[in-house]
Every structure is written in structure tokens, then in C-alpha cells.
Design a protein around this motif. Structure first.
Motif, PDB file in Angstrom:
ATOM      1  N   ALA A   1      36.115  35.123  40.840  1.00 52.58           N
ATOM      2  CA  ALA A   1      36.183  34.356  42.083  1.00 52.58           C
ATOM      3  C   ALA A   1      36.690  35.227  43.218  1.00 52.58           C
ATOM      4  N   PRO A   2      36.212  34.985  44.436  1.00 49.60           N
ATOM      5  CA  PRO A   2      36.723  35.757  45.571  1.00 49.60           C
ATOM      6  C   PRO A   2      38.183  35.449  45.825  1.00 49.60           C
TER       7      PRO A   2
ATOM      8  N   TRP B   1      38.512  42.339  37.763  1.00 44.75           N
ATOM      9  CA  TRP B   1      38.727  41.293  38.763  1.00 44.75           C
ATOM     10  C   TRP B   1      40.127  41.373  39.358  1.00 44.75           C
ATOM     11  N   LEU B   2      41.146  41.542  38.494  1.00 45.62           N
ATOM     12  CA  LEU B   2      42.516  41.630  38.998  1.00 45.62           C
ATOM     13  C   LEU B   2      42.686  42.851  39.899  1.00 45.62           C
ATOM     14  N   ARG B   3      42.058  43.962  39.541  1.00 43.33           N
ATOM     15  CA  ARG B   3      42.150  45.155  40.387  1.00 43.33           C
ATOM     16  C   ARG B   3      41.435  44.922  41.725  1.00 43.33           C
ATOM     17  N   ARG B   4      40.324  44.195  41.700  1.00 41.63           N
ATOM     18  CA  ARG B   4      39.639  43.899  42.956  1.00 41.63           C
ATOM     19  C   ARG B   4      40.499  43.027  43.857  1.00 41.63           C
ATOM     20  N   LEU B   5      41.152  42.020  43.275  1.00 42.44           N
ATOM     21  CA  LEU B   5      42.039  41.173  44.073  1.00 42.44           C
ATOM     22  C   LEU B   5      43.163  41.995  44.690  1.00 42.44           C
ATOM     23  N   ALA B   6      43.706  42.927  43.901  1.00 44.13           N
ATOM     24  CA  ALA B   6      44.761  43.796  44.429  1.00 44.13           C
ATOM     25  C   ALA B   6      44.230  44.660  45.565  1.00 44.13           C
ATOM     26  N   ALA B   7      43.012  45.174  45.422  1.00 45.16           N
ATOM     27  CA  ALA B   7      42.414  46.008  46.467  1.00 45.16           C
ATOM     28  C   ALA B   7      42.172  45.205  47.734  1.00 45.16           C
ATOM     29  N   GLU B   8      41.960  43.905  47.579  1.00 42.20           N
ATOM     30  CA  GLU B   8      41.716  43.035  48.735  1.00 42.20           C
ATOM     31  C   GLU B   8      43.013  42.525  49.351  1.00 42.20           C
ATOM     32  N   GLY B   9      44.161  42.950  48.812  1.00 43.48           N
ATOM     33  CA  GLY B   9      45.428  42.641  49.453  1.00 43.48           C
ATOM     34  C   GLY B   9      46.321  41.654  48.745  1.00 43.48           C
TER      35      GLY B   9
END
Length: 214
Positions: free
Chosen positions: A134-135, A159-167
Motif C-alpha cells: 500500500a502507498p 515495502w517497509l524500506r519503501r515506506l522509510a524512503a518516502e519519509g
């Protein structure tokens, strides 16, 4: 009270986790009787173990650090991922989070989270479904004890790393599971938690909270 809530109330007792006595939850003391009762109630022999009926070490440490202010969530949008019975989510709501969501794929875990949140007088949005992928819509994402199998770790970590990269602030509470990634995690706190031999092979676990780096 719906049927799931009545089932949970009938097969658990109200108790306070060792590290978080401020919160009272519907908990079991033995896993086999409630697992068997769940299979009978759901007319199925293929259900997951009722992990929602126990206050796992990772969720206890997350909840403790939230209530102590070490993990700050006031005014934030918070996700308790793989929430179990919702202990960390309840702590976040009590600590002043603006919105708290609990994610689980087990319908009984969602029912337990709703029941526990209501008992503690807080609002937690809890729904079944896989939120992985999920975004980002959260400021803080908490995941307790999620790296216990290689497929699970491989499913959630990108996914968790992407969320972290998005702030987002992404926190993993890990009690020493074998499949915790070796890289991209920064430890922020460690606490020792009493455990039950119903779930663990020892009487305590040292739980470390890691912040996921992008």
C-alpha cells in the motif's frame, strides 16, 4: 458484542502484560485449548495459531517505549502492522496519535484488537486485509516480531524500506529471529521481556527495536 467478540471473551481472561501494566487485554495462558476452540468455532482445521491471544515480546517493548515517550507518536498517523491483539496500537492511541490503524490478515486478530481497544477506551481502526504494498499514508509504522520466516521477511521488507524512503518512521521490534535482515537497520533500544514457554523456548527474550533505513 458480535459473535467473534463473544468467542474471544469466553476463551480468554483480562490480564495486563508484564511490561505494560497500564493496558488490559483479553489474553490466553495456553495456546492449545484456544487453538482447538478456534478450529471448532470456525469449523476449520487449517487456521493459523491464535497468536492474537498473547502479548508478544515485540509488541510489549513497542508499547512500553511509546507510553514512556521514547517513541513519539502524538499527533501522528500510526500503523501497527501484524498487530496481533493490538497492544502497540492501543499504546499509540493512548499516547495521543491522531489516527491509529491495526493491520492483520486473521479475522479473529482484528476482532481481538477491536475488543481490546474498546476495553481500554481508545479508537483503533482495525480491518482484515494485506496492506503490504500500500502507498504511504502513515507517519510511523510499527512491526513486531515479523521476521520469523524467510517468505514473510521477503514479502514485507521491500515495502517497509519503501515506506522509510518516502519519509515514514518504520520500526521493527525483533526478539532475535533468524530471518531479520543484517543490513539497513539501526538499533534504537533493547529491553528484556518475560516470555511464556507456550510460545518460546526460554523464559525471557531480549527485544531490540530497529529503525528501518531506506
Amino acid at each position: 458484542m458480535n459473535d467473534a467478540a463473544r468467542f474471544i471473551a469466553a476463551h480468554t481472561a483480562l490480564a495486563r502484560p508484564a511490561l505494560v501494566p497500564e493496558v488490559e487485554l483479553h489474553l490466553a495462558t495456553e495456546i492449545t485449548p484456544i487453538w482447538q476452540a478456534s478450529e471448532t468455532w470456525l469449523s476449520s482445521r487449517n487456521i493459523e495459531p491464535p497468536f492474537w491471544a498473547f502479548a508478544w515480546p515485540g509488541s510489549q517493548v513497542l508499547a512500553r517505549l511509546i507510553l514512556d515517550g521514547t517513541i513519539e507518536v502524538a499527533g501522528q498517523r500510526v500503523l501497527d502492522f501484524a498487530a496481533g491483539g493490538g497492544l502497540a496500537a492501543i499504546a499509540a492511541a493512548r499516547a495521543g496519535a491522531a489516527v491509529v490503524e491495526a493491520a492483520e490478515i486473521d479475522p479473529l486478530a482484528i476482532a481481538a484488537t477491536r475488543l481490546n481497544a474498546a476495553h481500554n477506551g481508545v479508537a483503533v481502526a482495525a480491518d482484515t486485509g494485506d496492506v503490504v504494498g500500500a502507498p504511504r499514508r502513515w507517519d510511523t509504522v510499527m512491526a513486531g516480531d515479523v521476521c520469523y520466516e524467510a517468505p514473510m521477511t521477503g514479502h514485507i521488507m521491500p515495502w517497509l524500506r519503501r515506506l522509510a524512503a518516502e519519509g515514514a518512521t518504520v520500526l521493527i521490534a525483533d526478539p532475535g529471529r533468524a530471518y531479520l535482515p543484517k543490513d539497513g537497520l539501526t538499533p534504537i533500544a533493547t529491553m528484556r521481556v518475560p516470555t511464556t514457554r507456550e510460545l518460546e523456548d526460554r523464559d525471557f527474550r531480549d527485544v531490540t527495536i530497529f529503525r528501518v533505513t531506506p
